[in-house]
Design a protein around this motif. Structure first.
Motif, PDB file in Angstrom:
ATOM      1  N   THR A  26     -64.961 -90.576  15.626  1.00 46.29           N
ATOM      2  CA  THR A  26     -66.078 -90.826  15.330  1.00 46.29           C
ATOM      3  C   THR A  26     -65.667 -92.782  16.006  1.00 46.29           C
ATOM      4  N   ILE A  27     -64.980 -93.346  14.760  1.00 46.73           N
ATOM      5  CA  ILE A  27     -63.615 -94.775  15.059  1.00 46.73           C
ATOM      6  C   ILE A  27     -63.448 -95.183  15.902  1.00 46.73           C
ATOM      7  N   ALA A  28     -62.779 -94.040  17.064  1.00 49.90           N
ATOM      8  CA  ALA A  28     -62.614 -94.495  18.345  1.00 49.90           C
ATOM      9  C   ALA A  28     -63.252 -94.705  19.012  1.00 49.90           C
ATOM     10  N   MET A  29     -64.873 -93.449  19.440  1.00 48.35           N
ATOM     11  CA  MET A  29     -65.559 -93.248  19.918  1.00 48.35           C
ATOM     12  C   MET A  29     -66.494 -94.963  19.632  1.00 48.35           C
ATOM     13  N   ALA A  30     -66.395 -95.528  18.773  1.00 48.72           N
ATOM     14  CA  ALA A  30     -66.745 -96.594  18.086  1.00 48.72           C
ATOM     15  C   ALA A  30     -66.077 -97.877  18.956  1.00 48.72           C
ATOM     16  N   THR A  36     -71.772-104.232  21.930  1.00 53.12           N
ATOM     17  CA  THR A  36     -72.599-105.523  21.007  1.00 53.12           C
ATOM     18  C   THR A  36     -71.967-106.771  22.383  1.00 53.12           C
ATOM     19  N   GLN A  37     -71.568-106.741  23.328  1.00 59.11           N
ATOM     20  CA  GLN A  37     -71.409-107.853  24.092  1.00 59.11           C
ATOM     21  C   GLN A  37     -69.997-108.833  23.153  1.00 59.11           C
ATOM     22  N   SER A  38     -69.419-108.145  22.240  1.00 61.84           N
ATOM     23  CA  SER A  38     -68.903-108.848  21.302  1.00 61.84           C
ATOM     24  C   SER A  38     -67.499-108.720  22.132  1.00 61.84           C
ATOM     25  N   THR A  39     -66.205-109.687  22.141  1.00 56.66           N
ATOM     26  CA  THR A  39     -65.200-108.887  21.787  1.00 56.66           C
ATOM     27  C   THR A  39     -64.531-109.123  20.586  1.00 56.66           C
ATOM     28  N   SER A  40     -64.905-110.201  19.673  1.00 57.48           N
ATOM     29  CA  SER A  40     -63.790-110.138  18.139  1.00 57.48           C
ATOM     30  C   SER A  40     -64.797-109.011  17.690  1.00 57.48           C
ATOM     31  N   GLU A  41     -65.679-108.361  17.516  1.00 55.53           N
ATOM     32  CA  GLU A  41     -66.105-106.542  17.397  1.00 55.53           C
ATOM     33  C   GLU A  41     -65.260-105.755  17.977  1.00 55.53           C
ATOM     34  N   ARG A  42     -64.877-105.791  18.852  1.00 56.01           N
ATOM     35  CA  ARG A  42     -64.115-104.717  19.536  1.00 56.01           C
ATOM     36  C   ARG A  42     -62.546-104.912  18.939  1.00 56.01           C
ATOM     37  N   ASP A  43     -62.305-105.713  19.031  1.00 57.20           N
ATOM     38  CA  ASP A  43     -60.867-106.203  18.540  1.00 57.20           C
ATOM     39  C   ASP A  43     -60.976-105.577  16.426  1.00 57.20           C
ATOM     40  N   SER A  44     -61.856-105.736  16.486  1.00 54.43           N
ATOM     41  CA  SER A  44     -61.719-105.536  14.731  1.00 54.43           C
ATOM     42  C   SER A  44     -62.553-103.897  14.915  1.00 54.43           C
ATOM     43  N   ARG A  45     -62.611-102.782  15.749  1.00 55.17           N
ATOM     44  CA  ARG A  45     -62.626-102.044  15.982  1.00 55.17           C
ATOM     45  C   ARG A  45     -61.310-100.849  16.180  1.00 55.17           C
ATOM     46  N   ALA A  53     -58.794-102.242  15.852  1.00 55.32           N
ATOM     47  CA  ALA A  53     -57.354-102.749  14.849  1.00 55.32           C
ATOM     48  C   ALA A  53     -58.125-101.786  13.350  1.00 55.32           C
ATOM     49  N   ALA A  54     -59.260-101.516  13.114  1.00 65.02           N
ATOM     50  CA  ALA A  54     -60.006-100.272  12.155  1.00 65.02           C
ATOM     51  C   ALA A  54     -58.722 -99.377  12.984  1.00 65.02           C
ATOM     52  N   LEU A  55     -59.155 -98.342  14.251  1.00 69.03           N
ATOM     53  CA  LEU A  55     -58.783 -97.831  14.735  1.00 69.03           C
ATOM     54  C   LEU A  55     -57.315 -96.590  14.222  1.00 69.03           C
ATOM     55  N   GLU A  56     -56.365 -98.430  14.737  1.00 59.13           N
ATOM     56  CA  GLU A  56     -55.074 -98.241  14.651  1.00 59.13           C
ATOM     57  C   GLU A  56     -55.235 -97.621  13.348  1.00 59.13           C
ATOM     58  N   ARG A  57     -55.160 -98.416  12.275  1.00 59.84           N
ATOM     59  CA  ARG A  57     -55.556 -98.321  10.800  1.00 59.84           C
ATOM     60  C   ARG A  57     -55.861 -96.746  10.480  1.00 59.84           C
ATOM     61  N   ALA A  58     -56.900 -96.583  10.603  1.00 57.11           N
ATOM     62  CA  ALA A  58     -57.174 -94.633  10.390  1.00 57.11           C
ATOM     63  C   ALA A  58     -56.429 -94.080  10.902  1.00 57.11           C
ATOM     64  N   LEU A  59     -55.949 -94.538  12.488  1.00 57.82           N
ATOM     65  CA  LEU A  59     -54.669 -93.367  13.116  1.00 57.82           C
ATOM     66  C   LEU A  59     -53.884 -93.060  12.039  1.00 57.82           C
ATOM     67  N   ARG A  60     -53.530 -94.339  12.014  1.00 63.12           N
ATOM     68  CA  ARG A  60     -51.562 -93.560  10.765  1.00 63.12           C
ATOM     69  C   ARG A  60     -52.288 -93.241   9.772  1.00 63.12           C
TER      70      ARG A  60
END
Length: 194
Positions: free
Chosen positions: A135-139, A147-156, A158-165
């Motif tokens: 779900t996080i990876a799809m987000a 969202t057309q937002s690069t900051s939202e993409r970057d935030s998601r 980064a969250a994916l990398e933490r969740a993956l670990r």
């Protein structure tokens, strides 16, 4: 509720503040449904390949192909169609030397066992942490498109990398530690004999 590809994508859309979809053919939210339908298989397969998830590992015995390799190796074995990543190739319960070329395993053994990550498309059989991670990876995959937002993409991302670990650590702790080498030799060196 059973996990499905559509529920994973819908929850990812919710995380991004968007409307959910009811299917990949949803006529009400057609653009989001098509976007999810296009991205999900690649995101799923990349995620499954990233780690030997316990719910996505298979073992099979393979027989050699009728056509042998032209040189160097004696036998070729066709990988199963659902194989995403080879984890281990064994013969007579021992790891062997082998080479992957295309969708074939090349080696000098006449019969091999294969442990591999398979394309598990039944999300309902996944561990709950893998469902959450998908779900996080799809987000993360949908973030910019929705969202057309690069900051939202970057935030998601980064969250994916933490969740993956975190998910890899939890999944890896469910198995006993692997031993390296010959335990009998180690016991003999420590005075335990054979």
């Amino acid at each position: 509720m059973a996990a499905t590809a559509v529920s994973i994508c819908s929850n990812a859309l919710l995380m991004l503040g968007s409307q959910t979809i009811n299917s990949f053919d949803d006529s009400v939210n057609l653009n989001r449904a098509q976007l999810c339908s296009n991205l999900y298989p690649t995101v799923r397969d990349d995620l499954l390949r990233a780690h030997p998830w316990n719910c996505c590992v298979k073992r099979i015995q393979l027989a050699p192909d009728s056509d042998a390799p032209v040189f160097e190796w004696t036998y070729a074995f066709q990988l199963p169609s659902d194989c995403l990543r080879v984890l281990e190739v064994v013969s007579r319960d021992c790891n062997i030397e082998y080479k992957l070329e295309g969708r074939s395993v090349l080696c000098d053994e006449a019969s091999i066992g294969l442990r591999y990550i398979f394309k598990n498309t039944d999300e309902n059989t996944w561990d709950s942490s893998l469902v959450g991670l998908a779900t996080i990876a799809m987000a993360a995959a949908l973030a910019y498109s929705i969202t057309q937002s690069t900051s939202e993409r970057d935030s998601r991302e980064a969250a994916l990398e933490r969740a993956l670990r975190r998910a890899k650590a939890v999944d890896g702790q469910e198995e006993p530690p692997e031993t390296l080498g010959d335990e009998r030799l180690l016991a003999a060196r420590m005075g335990g004999g054979w």
